[in-house]
Design a protein around this motif. Structure first.
Motif, PDB file in Angstrom:
ATOM      1  N   ALA A   1       1.063  -1.255  -0.293  1.00  0.00           N
ATOM      2  CA  ALA A   1      -0.073  -0.016   0.045  1.00  0.00           C
ATOM      3  C   ALA A   1       1.120   1.743   0.095  1.00  0.00           C
ATOM      4  N   ALA A   2       2.074   1.377   0.262  1.00  0.00           N
ATOM      5  CA  ALA A   2       2.865   2.606   0.796  1.00  0.00           C
ATOM      6  C   ALA A   2       3.477   2.096  -0.889  1.00  0.00           C
ATOM      7  N   ALA A   3       3.696   1.810  -0.978  1.00  0.00           N
ATOM      8  CA  ALA A   3       4.555   1.984  -2.613  1.00  0.00           C
ATOM      9  C   ALA A   3       2.934   2.704  -3.518  1.00  0.00           C
ATOM     10  N   LEU A   4       2.192   2.542  -3.378  1.00  0.00           N
ATOM     11  CA  LEU A   4       0.927   2.300  -4.364  1.00  0.00           C
ATOM     12  C   LEU A   4       1.394   3.754  -5.021  1.00  0.00           C
ATOM     13  N   PRO A   5       0.771   5.405  -4.205  1.00  0.00           N
ATOM     14  CA  PRO A   5       0.961   6.597  -4.348  1.00  0.00           C
ATOM     15  C   PRO A   5       2.486   6.640  -5.270  1.00  0.00           C
ATOM     16  N   GLY A   6       3.621   6.462  -4.916  1.00  0.00           N
ATOM     17  CA  GLY A   6       4.917   7.081  -4.989  1.00  0.00           C
ATOM     18  C   GLY A   6       4.450   6.254  -7.641  1.00  0.00           C
ATOM     19  N   MET A   7       3.988   4.527  -7.371  1.00  0.00           N
ATOM     20  CA  MET A   7       4.081   4.159  -8.539  1.00  0.00           C
ATOM     21  C   MET A   7       2.706   4.825  -9.802  1.00  0.00           C
ATOM     22  N   GLN A   8       2.393   5.019  -8.904  1.00  0.00           N
ATOM     23  CA  GLN A   8       1.078   5.449  -9.597  1.00  0.00           C
ATOM     24  C   GLN A   8       1.432   7.058 -10.533  1.00  0.00           C
ATOM     25  N   ALA A   9       2.225   7.716  -9.190  1.00  0.00           N
ATOM     26  CA  ALA A   9       2.416   9.032  -9.536  1.00  0.00           C
ATOM     27  C   ALA A   9       3.091   9.226 -11.058  1.00  0.00           C
ATOM     28  N   GLN A  10       4.525   8.351 -10.803  1.00  0.00           N
ATOM     29  CA  GLN A  10       4.744   7.695 -12.012  1.00  0.00           C
ATOM     30  C   GLN A  10       5.363   7.071 -13.049  1.00  0.00           C
ATOM     31  N   GLY A  11       3.777   6.548 -13.239  1.00  0.00           N
ATOM     32  CA  GLY A  11       3.339   5.781 -14.195  1.00  0.00           C
ATOM     33  C   GLY A  11       3.121   4.707 -13.864  1.00  0.00           C
ATOM     34  N   ALA A  12       3.744   3.669 -13.343  1.00  0.00           N
ATOM     35  CA  ALA A  12       4.854   2.944 -13.133  1.00  0.00           C
ATOM     36  C   ALA A  12       3.839   1.727 -12.719  1.00  0.00           C
ATOM     37  N   ALA A  13       2.172   2.001 -12.165  1.00  0.00           N
ATOM     38  CA  ALA A  13       1.005   1.430 -11.885  1.00  0.00           C
ATOM     39  C   ALA A  13      -0.116   1.931 -11.719  1.00  0.00           C
ATOM     40  N   LEU A  14      -1.325   1.087 -11.518  1.00  0.00           N
ATOM     41  CA  LEU A  14      -2.427   1.924 -11.498  1.00  0.00           C
ATOM     42  C   LEU A  14      -2.808   3.184 -12.409  1.00  0.00           C
TER      43      LEU A  14
END
Length: 227
Positions: free
Chosen positions: A110-123
Motif C-alpha cells: 500500500a505504501a508504494a502505490l501512490p508513488g508508483m501511480q504518480a510515476q506512471g509505473a502502476a494503477l
C-alpha cells in the motif's frame, strides 16, 4: 442517509503475509464503532495461495494468501507485476476507492502505490489514491529490504498523500516503520505498546484516528462536489 453514506471513504484493505482478507477484517472490526461506521471497508484476499507455513495457523483458520513472493533476504521479488495488475483490476471493477489500508506485507504494498501511480509505473487505469492507513509497514528499499523493479522510483521524493502510520513499540518492524513514515509529507502517527499486530484503539489513539478520518472525509467531500 444517502448523503451520509456518500461521504464514507471507500477503503481497500490489504492483509498481512500468509493471512487473508477475512482475518484482517476480524482484527480491524475490533476498532470502536465510532471509527468503523465512518468507513466503507472492503477486504481483499491476495492473489497467491500461501507457499509455506503461516504464523497464524492455530489462531485463525485457513485459507491463507500472499500478495507477492521474495527470496529469503528480501532482495529479489517475484509476481509483483501480477499483484499490481490484480489489485488494479479489482479496484477498476469494484471502485472507485478513495484510499488503501495495509497491514504488514499489505502495508509494504500500500505504501508504494501512490508513488508508483504518480510515476506512471502502476494503477494508471484508476483514480488517484487519496490517502493511506499503514499498520506495521515498511518501505521497499528501507534498512533491510530490496525494491521490486516497478517500485524502484516509488519513494524517489516524499509522498504527498495523507497517511496514518500505526507503529508498535514492540514490533520487529518498528525501525522500518519509522523510515517509512519519514518518506511521507506530514504523516499522522499512532504509537501503541504492542508488537506486530493490529492494535485496539485506546482513549489516546482514538482521537488521532477520528481526526484523520475527519480530514479525509472533508477532502473527499470537496473532491466529489467538484466533480
Amino acid at each position: 442517509m444517502e448523503e451520509q453514506s456518500q461521504k464514507k471513504p471507500k477503503i481497500l484493505c490489504l492483509h498481512g503475509f500468509r493471512t487473508s482478507g477475512e482475518i484482517l477484517k476480524k482484527l480491524v472490526l475490533r476498532w470502536p464503532e465510532t471509527v468503523i461506521q465512518k468507513l466503507d471497508l472492503v477486504f481483499l484476499d491476495g492473489p497467491f495461495p500461501a507457499q509455506g507455513k503461516s504464523d497464524v495457523e492455530g489462531i485463525f483458520d485457513p485459507p491463507y494468501y500472499e500478495w507477492f513472493q521474495s527470496n529469503e533476504g528480501f532482495t529479489e521479488y517475484r509476481n509483483f507485476e501480477e499483484c499490481l495488475a490484480y489489485i488494479e483490476d479489482y479496484m477498476l471493477k469494484n471502485g472507485p476507492f478513495d484510499g488503501v489500508l495495509g497491514f504488514s506485507q499489505g502495508a509494504f504494498l500500500a505504501a508504494a502505490l501512490p508513488g508508483m501511480q504518480a510515476q506512471g509505473a502502476a494503477l494508471q487505469k484508476i483514480s488517484k489514491i487519496k490517502f493511506l492507513i499503514l499498520i506495521s509497514g515498511a518501505k521497499f528499499g528501507g534498512m533491510n529490504y530490496g525494491t521490486p523493479k516497478l517500485a524502484s522510483n516509488a519513494f524517489s521524493k516524499p509522498i504527498d498523500c495523507p497517511s496514518l502510520h500505526i507503529i508498535g513499540d514492540m514490533d520487529f518492524l518498528k525501525p522500518e516503520s519509522i523510515i517509512l513514515r519519514e518518506g511521507f509529507v506530514d504523516p499522522v502517527v499512532i504509537h501503541h505498546p504492542k508488537g506486530h499486530t493490529i492494535p485496539r484503539l485506546d482513549e489516546k489513539s482514538l482521537p488521532t484516528m477520528l481526526g484523520f478520518i475527519n480530514t479525509i472525509q472533508g477532502m473527499i467531500s470537496d473532491d466529489r462536489s467538484k466533480n
